[in-house]
Design a protein around this motif. Structure first.
Motif, PDB file in Angstrom:
ATOM      1  N   GLU A  47       0.844  -1.190   0.000  1.00  0.00           N
ATOM      2  CA  GLU A  47       0.000   0.000   0.000  1.00  0.00           C
ATOM      3  C   GLU A  47       0.881   1.242   0.000  1.00  0.00           C
ATOM      4  OE1 GLU A  47      -3.087   0.165   2.903  1.00  0.00           O
ATOM      5  OE2 GLU A  47      -3.333  -2.009   2.954  1.00  0.00           O
ATOM      6  N   ALA A  48       0.471   2.229  -0.777  1.00  0.00           N
ATOM      7  CA  ALA A  48       1.170   3.523  -0.833  1.00  0.00           C
ATOM      8  C   ALA A  48       2.631   3.372  -1.233  1.00  0.00           C
ATOM      9  CB  ALA A  48       1.060   4.255   0.508  1.00  0.00           C
ATOM     10  N   GLY A  49       2.969   2.272  -1.893  1.00  0.00           N
ATOM     11  CA  GLY A  49       4.325   2.089  -2.383  1.00  0.00           C
ATOM     12  C   GLY A  49       5.366   1.865  -1.315  1.00  0.00           C
ATOM     13  N   ILE A  50       4.952   1.446  -0.090  1.00  0.00           N
ATOM     14  CA  ILE A  50       5.890   1.285   1.024  1.00  0.00           C
ATOM     15  C   ILE A  50       5.748  -0.115   1.608  1.00  0.00           C
ATOM     16  CG2 ILE A  50       6.638   2.163   3.267  1.00  0.00           C
ATOM     17  CD1 ILE A  50       5.257   4.809   2.539  1.00  0.00           C
ATOM     18  N   GLU A  95      12.534   0.138   5.502  1.00  0.00           N
ATOM     19  CA  GLU A  95      11.389   0.351   4.631  1.00  0.00           C
ATOM     20  C   GLU A  95      11.835   0.361   3.177  1.00  0.00           C
ATOM     21  OE1 GLU A  95       9.364   3.895   5.874  1.00  0.00           O
ATOM     22  OE2 GLU A  95       8.192   2.811   7.393  1.00  0.00           O
ATOM     23  N   PHE A  97      10.767   1.244  -0.750  1.00  0.00           N
ATOM     24  CA  PHE A  97       9.869   2.074  -1.541  1.00  0.00           C
ATOM     25  C   PHE A  97       9.902   1.590  -2.983  1.00  0.00           C
ATOM     26  CE2 PHE A  97      11.519   4.541   1.983  1.00  0.00           C
ATOM     27  CZ  PHE A  97      10.369   5.085   2.550  1.00  0.00           C
ATOM     28  N   GLN A 257       2.532  -2.720  -6.518  1.00  0.00           N
ATOM     29  CA  GLN A 257       1.310  -2.082  -6.052  1.00  0.00           C
ATOM     30  C   GLN A 257       0.217  -2.265  -7.083  1.00  0.00           C
ATOM     31  OE1 GLN A 257       1.577   1.531  -3.903  1.00  0.00           O
ATOM     32  NE2 GLN A 257      -0.334   2.374  -4.719  1.00  0.00           N
ATOM     33  N   SER A 267       0.930  -3.613 -11.605  1.00  0.00           N
ATOM     34  CA  SER A 267       1.909  -2.551 -11.342  1.00  0.00           C
ATOM     35  C   SER A 267       2.504  -1.931 -12.610  1.00  0.00           C
ATOM     36  CB  SER A 267       3.050  -3.062 -10.450  1.00  0.00           C
ATOM     37  OG  SER A 267       3.449  -2.078  -9.523  1.00  0.00           O
ATOM     38  N   TYR A 288       6.170  -0.217 -11.625  1.00  0.00           N
ATOM     39  CA  TYR A 288       6.603   0.015 -10.249  1.00  0.00           C
ATOM     40  C   TYR A 288       6.932  -1.320  -9.585  1.00  0.00           C
ATOM     41  CZ  TYR A 288       4.419   4.527 -11.139  1.00  0.00           C
ATOM     42  OH  TYR A 288       4.077   5.739 -11.678  1.00  0.00           O
TER      43      TYR A 288
END
Length: 314
Positions: A47-50, A95, A97, A257, A267, A288
């Motif tokens: 979620e949210a690219g993280i 984390e 990304f 994502q 993605s 992504y």
């Protein structure tokens, strides 16, 4: 027998071809590879690219089995007090990304309007550029300095080949590093060929299995998956990787994502950016992705692999 005048009056082949329709192919690009790494990885949606990788805080110098104070049930004649303990977590988890592999397609509208039969020019350009983006994706999964496999191999999980060409002993040592349910080796096709020659020289030719409709050499039941994205260094040496995959097995996972705007594949998106005053239509292609090694022992690398010096050991 016809004279020269009659022959000259016969329709020439070159002229006849002007009225014939040639059967055409799509544009063939030799840079397309099978890209086995992508389907062999398990992909985790984020979620949210993280993606936050939480790990247990290990006691320095302790093994995984000795990090926590745990006892079996005490005997009845012993003090029934049990040890008190807890599992501590890393307070600063890493984390990840999602990174974007992107390119922009520009097409002159006059070209796409007039020359799109039998093949649509825009669709053909998009098809080829998407292939290039996916080729770059596989390269990044292996070589990216931030999240790539080679950059995220722990020092304790790296070994150096004994001779130069990859040997069965080398791959056995690699299996000893990634012994908890390893999934597959990953190597340059030339490194796999060198390993096959070494096995044949020793009289232990590696068995072959079929996956995705294609044959793969194996060692100890693990397939050797080829990828021309595994690099060579300045000395002409390459590496062989061994992976455990999947979140349940605390292995290597791909990150993506779902549901990005303009998504045409997970993605991967294609978005129309408009037409400028010079009648150029532009399309943005974005993919992504990222990759995470959940535990250090999910990935091992054999370094110093030579592929062109087999004759020295023959």
């Amino acid at each position: 027998m016809a004279d020269d005048t009659e022959l000259r009056r016969t329709l020439a082949e070159g002229a006849a071809r002007q009225l014939a329709n040639a059967t055409k192919t799509r544009a063939q690009w030799g840079g397309i590879t099978p890209r086995w790494l992508v389907p062999l990885l398990q992909w985790t949606p984020v979620e949210a690219g993280i993606f936050r990788l939480n790990r247990v805080k290990e006691t320095r110098g302790a093994t995984a089995s000795s990090s926590f104070d745990v006892e079996c049930s005490p005997r009845r004649d012993r003090d029934p007090d049990l040890p008190e303990t807890f599992v501590d977590y890393d307070e600063q988890p890493r984390e990840y990304f999602l990174n974007a592999v992107t390119t922009v397609l520009d097409v002159q509208t006059r070209v796409s309007d007039l020359y799109s039969h039998p093949f649509d020019q825009i669709q053909e350009q998009l098809r080829l550029l998407i292939e290039k983006v996916k080729e770059r994706q596989e390269s990044e999964l292996i070589n990216n300095a931030e999240y790539g496999l080679l950059a995220n191999t722990a020092p304790s999980q790296r070994i150096v080949t004994r001779k130069g060409p990859p040997t069965p002993d080398d791959l056995d040592e690699l299996i000893a590093k990634v012994w908890k349910e390893p999934a597959f080796f990953l190597a340059h096709p030339r490194a796999i060929a060198a390993f096959g020659r070494e096995c044949t020289r020793r009289g232990v030719p590696p068995p072959t299995i079929n996956m995705f409709g294609s044959p793969f050499l194996t060692w100890r039941g693990l397939p050797l998956v080829p990828s021309d994205k595994v690099p060579f260094d300045e000395h002409g040496k390459t590496k062989i990787l061994l992976l455990r995959t999947g979140e349940k097995k605390q292995g290597v996972v791909g990150l993506f994502q779902p549901g990005v705007p303009g998504e045409v594949a997970p993605s991967l998106s294609v978005r129309f950016m408009g037409i400028n005053r010079k009648a150029i239509a532009s399309y943005l292609i974005s993919l992504y992705c990222s990759l995470a090694v959940l535990t250090e022992d999910a990935l091992g690398v054999l370094e110093g692999v030579e592929v062109d010096r087999y004759h020295e050991y023959a």
